[in-house]
Design a protein around this motif. Structure first.
Motif, short mmCIF file in Angstrom:
data_model
loop_
_atom_site.label_atom_id
_atom_site.label_comp_id
_atom_site.label_asym_id
_atom_site.label_seq_id
_atom_site.Cartn_x
_atom_site.Cartn_y
_atom_site.Cartn_z
N LYS A 74 -9.97 17.37 55.70
CA LYS A 74 -11.35 16.97 55.99
C LYS A 74 -12.25 18.20 56.06
N MET A 75 -11.75 19.22 56.75
CA MET A 75 -12.55 20.44 56.91
C MET A 75 -12.76 21.12 55.55
N LYS A 76 -11.76 21.13 54.71
CA LYS A 76 -11.89 21.75 53.39
C LYS A 76 -12.98 21.05 52.58
N SER A 77 -12.98 19.74 52.62
CA SER A 77 -14.00 18.97 51.90
C SER A 77 -15.39 19.25 52.46
N LEU A 78 -15.49 19.34 53.80
CA LEU A 78 -16.77 19.63 54.44
C LEU A 78 -17.28 21.01 54.04
N ILE A 79 -16.40 22.00 54.08
CA ILE A 79 -16.78 23.38 53.72
C ILE A 79 -17.29 23.44 52.29
N GLU A 80 -16.57 22.80 51.37
CA GLU A 80 -16.98 22.82 49.97
C GLU A 80 -18.33 22.14 49.77
N ASN A 81 -18.55 21.05 50.49
CA ASN A 81 -19.79 20.30 50.32
C ASN A 81 -20.99 21.04 50.92
N VAL A 82 -20.77 21.70 52.05
CA VAL A 82 -21.89 22.36 52.75
C VAL A 82 -22.08 23.80 52.31
N ASN A 83 -20.99 24.55 52.17
CA ASN A 83 -21.09 26.00 51.96
C ASN A 83 -21.02 26.46 50.51
N HIS A 84 -20.43 25.66 49.66
CA HIS A 84 -20.32 26.09 48.26
C HIS A 84 -21.62 25.78 47.53
N ARG A 85 -22.63 26.58 47.84
CA ARG A 85 -23.97 26.42 47.27
C ARG A 85 -24.40 27.73 46.63
N GLU A 86 -25.34 27.66 45.72
CA GLU A 86 -25.73 28.86 44.97
C GLU A 86 -26.35 29.92 45.85
N ASN A 87 -26.87 29.55 47.02
CA ASN A 87 -27.50 30.54 47.89
C ASN A 87 -26.51 31.26 48.79
N ILE A 88 -25.26 30.88 48.72
CA ILE A 88 -24.21 31.55 49.49
C ILE A 88 -23.28 32.24 48.51
N PRO A 89 -23.16 33.55 48.56
CA PRO A 89 -22.38 34.31 47.57
C PRO A 89 -20.95 33.80 47.42
N THR A 90 -20.53 33.67 46.20
CA THR A 90 -19.21 33.11 45.91
C THR A 90 -18.08 34.01 46.40
N ASN A 91 -18.36 35.31 46.58
CA ASN A 91 -17.26 36.19 47.01
C ASN A 91 -16.79 35.87 48.43
N PHE A 92 -17.58 35.06 49.17
CA PHE A 92 -17.15 34.66 50.51
C PHE A 92 -16.39 33.34 50.52
N TYR A 93 -16.36 32.63 49.39
CA TYR A 93 -15.73 31.31 49.38
C TYR A 93 -14.25 31.39 49.79
N SER A 94 -13.59 32.45 49.31
CA SER A 94 -12.15 32.56 49.60
C SER A 94 -11.87 32.77 51.08
N GLU A 95 -12.88 33.26 51.82
CA GLU A 95 -12.71 33.46 53.27
C GLU A 95 -13.04 32.22 54.08
N MET A 96 -13.66 31.24 53.44
CA MET A 96 -14.04 30.01 54.13
C MET A 96 -12.89 29.02 54.09
N GLN A 97 -11.86 29.33 54.84
CA GLN A 97 -10.63 28.55 54.82
C GLN A 97 -10.68 27.38 55.81
N GLU A 98 -9.97 26.32 55.47
CA GLU A 98 -9.94 25.14 56.33
C GLU A 98 -9.20 25.37 57.64
N ASP A 99 -8.46 26.49 57.73
CA ASP A 99 -7.80 26.85 58.99
C ASP A 99 -8.81 27.33 60.04
N GLY A 100 -9.98 27.77 59.57
CA GLY A 100 -11.00 28.33 60.45
C GLY A 100 -11.45 29.67 59.94
N PHE A 101 -12.67 30.06 60.23
CA PHE A 101 -13.18 31.37 59.82
C PHE A 101 -14.37 31.74 60.70
N TYR A 102 -14.63 33.04 60.78
CA TYR A 102 -15.81 33.56 61.46
C TYR A 102 -16.50 34.52 60.49
N LEU A 103 -17.69 34.14 60.00
CA LEU A 103 -18.39 34.98 59.03
C LEU A 103 -19.80 35.33 59.51
#
Length: 444
Positions: A97-126
């Motif tokens: 569920k968290m993975k789907s939420l992260i992809e839907n909310v954070n995987h946007r053009e205004n958020i650099p793609t190089n951070f996507y790999s750090e946005m893990q469903e286990d949790g992250f602090y960015l």
């Protein structure tokens, strides 16, 4: 996204979160929790750089402390709800569920793609890495989950919307703190005044996230709260119980009345024992003096008038025998959690009444107006809004410590909200303490 270079490999970019923390408190927490030593006057970017260069194995712990300082310092408008239903709390299913939420909310053009790999469903602090300035962008800056024996028990998440204030991009932040074990949801938001509804700086249109709803900029606490419900809670299949505002107001009346009774019952009893007979003699005398023999006060009105006079007499008795500080010290000596400072209620005749003390350091019972309204307050049986000052020494370790922190409790038809009033930073412990006590009345 703008990057401020710290060295060739690390950039601290958490500047827009600065208004949500007290740097001195953050540094104190880092020292106490992970026993890390550094110069007292070091600034936050330099501190982070020093940790990355010399204690990189501690960075995640520092990130967590940064996360908690944002979450529990200045997000002082807190919506409290009971959770009605939630998704499966099995860890692996919940992480999906968290993975789907992260992809839907954070995987946007205004958020650099190089951070996507750090946005893990286990949790992250960015919070130290992201510096998003495109207006109306909404993103998750960090989250963590607490689990026990394969079951998720808690979820904490920082949700951010980029808004315009004083011509500059600003973070409008909501902290989500969910206790699945006890079915309690908290959405915590800082009230930011002056958020612009425009997407223009100096009459020039600025970049805006095309993947978000341009027509609905969240410029109030209530709007951001509903954004969280519609965007985060709905995608996680978390549903909240309907607010029963009548029940909430009745429970808050009980809470407030118990505090007032505990503080003043002995004094009320003293005034009653010493003056009641004389008061009711006076009522009879005045009745005969003022009203014709065929239209005198009935027994109920005589009783009501006598009690109103008695309440006013108590006000003057307190005024001449106790200072407000002495009443506060009495409350502390009685080990009360605090004392009411403001009440707003609907009287039995449907008229709204309210009264308050001069400050958070004075009980409302030190106010003459409170006692003039006491008869109506006693009959109202519900409170829609009231304020209470809580002793910060809630473990009662120092009898002389009468420091307080004031909150206002709002019970509306759709929401139940607590607002912490002081400017100083809060702590998770005081927030938990206040909410635990309030919930013990709402949901006992």
């Amino acid at each position: 996204m703008e990057l401020v270079e710290a060295d060739s490999s690390y950039f601290f970019n958490g500047f827009l979160f600065n208004e949500y923390i007290e740097v001195s408190k953050l540094k104190k927490d880092i020292k106490e929790q992970i026993h890390l030593e550094f110069k007292e006057d070091i600034d936050l970017p330099s501190l982070y750089l020093e940790i990355v260069q010399n204690n990189s194995h501690l960075k995640k712990e520092v990130d967590k402390i940064f996360f908690e300082n944002i979450m529990y310092s200045h997000l002082k408008n807190i919506y409290i709800n009971k959770i009605a239903t939630h998704p499966s709390l099995g860890v692996e299913l919940f992480k999906k569920k968290m993975k789907s939420l992260i992809e839907n909310v954070n995987h946007r053009e205004n958020i650099p793609t190089n951070f996507y790999s750090e946005m893990q469903e286990d949790g992250f602090y960015l919070m130290d890495a992201l510096h998003i300035t495109t207006l109306n962008t909404k993103f998750i800056a960090g989250f963590d989950i607490g689990e026990n024996k394969g079951i998720v028990e808690t979820l904490r998440l920082l949700f951010v919307e980029v808004v315009l204030k004083d011509g500059k991009p600003t973070y409008f932040t909501a902290g989500i703190d969910i206790d699945f074990k006890n079915s309690v949801s908290l959405v915590m938001i800082r009230n930011i005044q002056g958020i612009s509804k425009s997407n223009r700086i100096n009459d020039e249109k600025v970049n805006q996230d095309d993947n978000n709803d341009k027509s609905d900029i969240d410029n109030t606490v209530n709007k951001l709260y509903h954004r969280v419900l519609n965007l985060i809670y709905s995608q996680l299949d978390i549903k909240l119980e309907q607010i029963d505002y009548k029940d909430d107001r009745e429970k808050m009346y009980v809470f407030c009345k118990e505090l007032d009774d505990a503080l003043l019952n002995d004094t009320r009893e003293e005034v009653t024992n010493r003056a009641q007979s004389e008061i009711f003699k006076s009522v009879k005398t005045l009745d005969k003096l003022l009203l014709p023999s065929d239209n005198r006060l009935n027994s109920v009105d005589k009783k009501d008038l006598g009690e109103k006079i008695q309440s006013l007499l108590l006000a003057y008795y307190l005024k001449y025998n106790f200072t407000p500080e002495e009443l506060v010290k009495k409350a502390k000596a009685l080990r009360l959690i605090g004392y009411p400072t403001k009440i707003k209620f609907m009287a039995s005749n449907s008229a709204k009444s309210s009264t308050q003390s001069a400050s958070s350091k004075q009980p409302v019972s030190a106010s003459e107006m409170f006692h003039s309204l006491y008869f109506n307050f006693r009959e109202s049986l519900e409170l829609e809004k009231w304020s209470i000052s809580w002793f910060t020494d809630y473990k009662f370790t120092d009898q002389c410590d009468i420091d307080v922190i004031q909150t206002t409790i709002h019970s509306t038809r759709n929401n139940f909200k607590i607002v912490f009033l002081p400017d100083r930073a809060l702590t998770k412990e005081i927030i938990d303490y206040v909410i635990r006590n309030i919930n013990s009345y709402r949901w006992y």
